[in-house]
Design a protein around this motif. Sequence first.
Motif, PDB file in Angstrom:
ATOM      1  N   ILE A 164       3.907  -9.593   2.376  1.00  0.00           N
ATOM      2  CA  ILE A 164       2.719 -10.142   1.719  1.00  0.00           C
ATOM      3  C   ILE A 164       2.772 -11.676   1.690  1.00  0.00           C
ATOM      4  CG2 ILE A 164       1.489 -10.235  -0.489  1.00  0.00           C
ATOM      5  CD1 ILE A 164       2.485  -7.325  -0.963  1.00  0.00           C
ATOM      6  N   GLU A 165       3.984 -12.234   1.528  1.00  0.00           N
ATOM      7  CA  GLU A 165       4.090 -13.702   1.430  1.00  0.00           C
ATOM      8  C   GLU A 165       3.653 -14.413   2.704  1.00  0.00           C
ATOM      9  OE1 GLU A 165       6.232 -11.200   0.925  1.00  0.00           O
ATOM     10  OE2 GLU A 165       8.208 -12.026   0.485  1.00  0.00           O
TER      11      GLU A 165
ATOM     12  N   TYR B 106      -0.348  -0.756  -8.689  1.00  0.00           N
ATOM     13  CA  TYR B 106       1.059  -0.514  -9.011  1.00  0.00           C
ATOM     14  C   TYR B 106       2.046  -1.380  -8.225  1.00  0.00           C
ATOM     15  CZ  TYR B 106      -1.566   2.830 -11.304  1.00  0.00           C
ATOM     16  OH  TYR B 106      -2.535   3.362 -12.094  1.00  0.00           O
TER      17      TYR B 106
ATOM     18  N   PHE C 214       2.375 -16.648  -4.529  1.00  0.00           N
ATOM     19  CA  PHE C 214       1.588 -15.579  -3.897  1.00  0.00           C
ATOM     20  C   PHE C 214       0.096 -15.770  -4.200  1.00  0.00           C
ATOM     21  CE2 PHE C 214       4.425 -12.210  -2.186  1.00  0.00           C
ATOM     22  CZ  PHE C 214       5.660 -12.711  -2.566  1.00  0.00           C
TER      23      PHE C 214
ATOM     24  N   GLU D 146      -2.529   5.605  -0.032  1.00  0.00           N
ATOM     25  CA  GLU D 146      -3.523   6.478  -0.677  1.00  0.00           C
ATOM     26  C   GLU D 146      -4.762   5.704  -1.141  1.00  0.00           C
ATOM     27  OE1 GLU D 146      -0.078   7.681  -2.986  1.00  0.00           O
ATOM     28  OE2 GLU D 146      -0.979   9.660  -3.114  1.00  0.00           O
TER      29      GLU D 146
ATOM     30  N   ARG E 295       6.471   4.163   5.447  1.00  0.00           N
ATOM     31  CA  ARG E 295       5.462   4.514   4.423  1.00  0.00           C
ATOM     32  C   ARG E 295       4.062   4.437   5.014  1.00  0.00           C
ATOM     33  NH1 ARG E 295       8.039   1.653  -0.929  1.00  0.00           N
ATOM     34  NH2 ARG E 295       9.954   2.838  -0.777  1.00  0.00           N
TER      35      ARG E 295
ATOM     36  N   THR F 172      -3.284   7.269  -7.195  1.00  0.00           N
ATOM     37  CA  THR F 172      -2.198   7.407  -6.213  1.00  0.00           C
ATOM     38  C   THR F 172      -1.110   8.279  -6.858  1.00  0.00           C
ATOM     39  OG1 THR F 172      -0.942   5.517  -7.010  1.00  0.00           O
ATOM     40  CG2 THR F 172      -2.636   5.073  -5.351  1.00  0.00           C
TER      41      THR F 172
ATOM     42  N   TYR G  33       1.791   7.372  -7.717  1.00  0.00           N
ATOM     43  CA  TYR G  33       2.355   6.616  -8.856  1.00  0.00           C
ATOM     44  C   TYR G  33       1.500   6.815 -10.089  1.00  0.00           C
ATOM     45  CZ  TYR G  33       5.729   4.097  -6.065  1.00  0.00           C
ATOM     46  OH  TYR G  33       6.797   3.782  -5.270  1.00  0.00           O
TER      47      TYR G  33
ATOM     48  N   VAL H  35       4.912 -10.258  -6.511  1.00  0.00           N
ATOM     49  CA  VAL H  35       3.741 -10.512  -5.656  1.00  0.00           C
ATOM     50  C   VAL H  35       2.564 -11.103  -6.446  1.00  0.00           C
ATOM     51  CG1 VAL H  35       4.368  -8.829  -3.886  1.00  0.00           C
ATOM     52  CG2 VAL H  35       2.992  -8.099  -5.859  1.00  0.00           C
TER      53      VAL H  35
ATOM     54  N   CYS I 245       0.822  -1.236   0.000  1.00  0.00           N
ATOM     55  CA  CYS I 245       0.000   0.000   0.000  1.00  0.00           C
ATOM     56  C   CYS I 245       0.842   1.267   0.000  1.00  0.00           C
ATOM     57  CB  CYS I 245      -0.952  -0.002   1.196  1.00  0.00           C
ATOM     58  SG  CYS I 245      -0.090   0.113   2.783  1.00  0.00           S
ATOM     59  N   GLY I 246       2.172   1.157   0.234  1.00  0.00           N
ATOM     60  CA  GLY I 246       2.998   2.369   0.283  1.00  0.00           C
ATOM     61  C   GLY I 246       2.428   3.355   1.295  1.00  0.00           C
TER      62      GLY I 246
ATOM     63  N   LYS J  28       7.125  -1.707   4.598  1.00  0.00           N
ATOM     64  CA  LYS J  28       7.865  -0.503   4.996  1.00  0.00           C
ATOM     65  C   LYS J  28       7.067   0.345   5.992  1.00  0.00           C
ATOM     66  CE  LYS J  28      11.390  -0.881   2.040  1.00  0.00           C
ATOM     67  NZ  LYS J  28      11.580  -0.395   0.694  1.00  0.00           N
TER      68      LYS J  28
ATOM     69  N   ASP K 155       5.351  -3.568  -7.745  1.00  0.00           N
ATOM     70  CA  ASP K 155       6.653  -3.485  -8.434  1.00  0.00           C
ATOM     71  C   ASP K 155       6.706  -4.607  -9.472  1.00  0.00           C
ATOM     72  OD1 ASP K 155       7.673  -1.417  -6.734  1.00  0.00           O
ATOM     73  OD2 ASP K 155       7.956  -2.917  -5.169  1.00  0.00           O
TER      74      ASP K 155
HETATM   75  C1  SAM Z   1       5.341   0.687  -6.370  1.00  0.00           C
HETATM   76  S1  SAM Z   1       4.840   0.756  -4.687  1.00  0.00           S
HETATM   77  C2  SAM Z   1       3.074   1.006  -4.840  1.00  0.00           C
HETATM   78  C3  SAM Z   1       2.449   1.696  -3.638  1.00  0.00           C
HETATM   79  C4  SAM Z   1       0.943   1.929  -3.689  1.00  0.00           C
HETATM   80  N1  SAM Z   1       0.182   0.729  -3.971  1.00  0.00           N
HETATM   81  C5  SAM Z   1       0.589   3.032  -4.658  1.00  0.00           C
HETATM   82  O1  SAM Z   1      -0.019   2.752  -5.697  1.00  0.00           O
HETATM   83  O2  SAM Z   1       0.920   4.191  -4.361  1.00  0.00           O
HETATM   84  C6  SAM Z   1       4.969  -0.947  -4.197  1.00  0.00           C
HETATM   85  C7  SAM Z   1       4.895  -1.147  -2.679  1.00  0.00           C
HETATM   86  O3  SAM Z   1       4.857  -2.544  -2.417  1.00  0.00           O
HETATM   87  C8  SAM Z   1       5.611  -2.817  -1.242  1.00  0.00           C
HETATM   88  N2  SAM Z   1       6.008  -4.240  -1.312  1.00  0.00           N
HETATM   89  C9  SAM Z   1       6.671  -4.861  -2.325  1.00  0.00           C
HETATM   90  N3  SAM Z   1       6.829  -6.163  -2.052  1.00  0.00           N
HETATM   91  C10 SAM Z   1       6.275  -6.384  -0.828  1.00  0.00           C
HETATM   92  C11 SAM Z   1       6.133  -7.541  -0.008  1.00  0.00           C
HETATM   93  N4  SAM Z   1       6.609  -8.723  -0.386  1.00  0.00           N
HETATM   94  N5  SAM Z   1       5.502  -7.401   1.178  1.00  0.00           N
HETATM   95  C12 SAM Z   1       5.015  -6.194   1.568  1.00  0.00           C
HETATM   96  N6  SAM Z   1       5.122  -5.057   0.832  1.00  0.00           N
HETATM   97  C13 SAM Z   1       5.749  -5.143  -0.351  1.00  0.00           C
HETATM   98  C14 SAM Z   1       6.773  -1.843  -1.307  1.00  0.00           C
HETATM   99  O4  SAM Z   1       7.326  -1.606  -0.014  1.00  0.00           O
HETATM  100  C15 SAM Z   1       6.091  -0.597  -1.909  1.00  0.00           C
HETATM  101  O5  SAM Z   1       5.636   0.294  -0.902  1.00  0.00           O
END
Ligand code: SAM
Length: 216
Positions: A97-98, A116, A135, A51, A74, A195, A197, A130, A47-48, A71, A118
């Motif tokens: 998440i896992e 969004y 997952f 938002e 965040r 968001t 992003y 993910v 969720c970063g 994180k 990664d």
């Molecule tokens: C690109 S950001 C997107 C944030 C938000 N969803 C948005 O649209 O603004 C990806 C987020 O996924 C989180 N993330 C990636 N892999 C993760 C995992 N395995 N477990 C928890 N959080 C994860 C990162 O820390 C990051 O904050």
Amino acid sequence: MSRKKQRRFAELEHLQNALDSSMLTGGGNWVRALFENDNPLVLELGCGKGEYTLALGRRYRDANVIGVDRKGDRIWKGAKRALAEPLENVAFLRARIEKLSDYFDPGQVREIWMPYPDPLPKRRQAKHRVLSPSFLETYRRILVKGGIVHVKTDDSGLIEYVIESLSEYGRAIVKRVSHDLYAEEPNDELLRIETTYERRHLDAGRTIKYISFGFS
Ligand SMILES: C[S@@+](CC[C@H](N)C(=O)[O-])C[C@H]1O[C@@H](n2cnc3c(N)ncnc32)[C@H](O)[C@@H]1O
């Protein structure tokens, strides 16, 4: 970690709407205890700053919404904002998440949103994606029957990857795919939540893609 991040991380412990997975003992009872109701549960994964979680919480007043991210600095932002509004149906969980099936019961979640994620296109990153089959198994377990996962991205490669991953996993059903969400669904207020992003992608002239799926 910068001083600002350290301060936020420490403060997170004292926010009543933010939990650290290390404090949970297993299973999903903590959700009922936290919200003091049995309302349907909606998650935003990765969720970063939260938002989307906040916006879903404003629209879904009859549901509880939890933003999950690994994180802490965040989710601090989202948690502070939810307390300030206030949004009593919104909370945040610092977790990987896992590990979600350790913190939620089978069938406890109605919907999962993943705006969004990664994309992690490199082969060596595959196990951290993910939306990989392992997952997907976690999402199938915690979703109610008929539950749905929504993914938004600016990355066409990610949409192709999700379709391949769903097919490899074998127990998923694709509901909808859009390669230009705003052209195809201009009036859907849940899909149009923006968001930081998303604003960046739109400003750069990219189209927003979307896929939703459930499980058999
Ligand atoms: C690109 S950001 C997107 C944030 C938000 N969803 C948005 O649209 O603004 C990806 C987020 O996924 C989180 N993330 C990636 N892999 C993760 C995992 N395995 N477990 C928890 N959080 C994860 C990162 O820390 C990051 O904050």
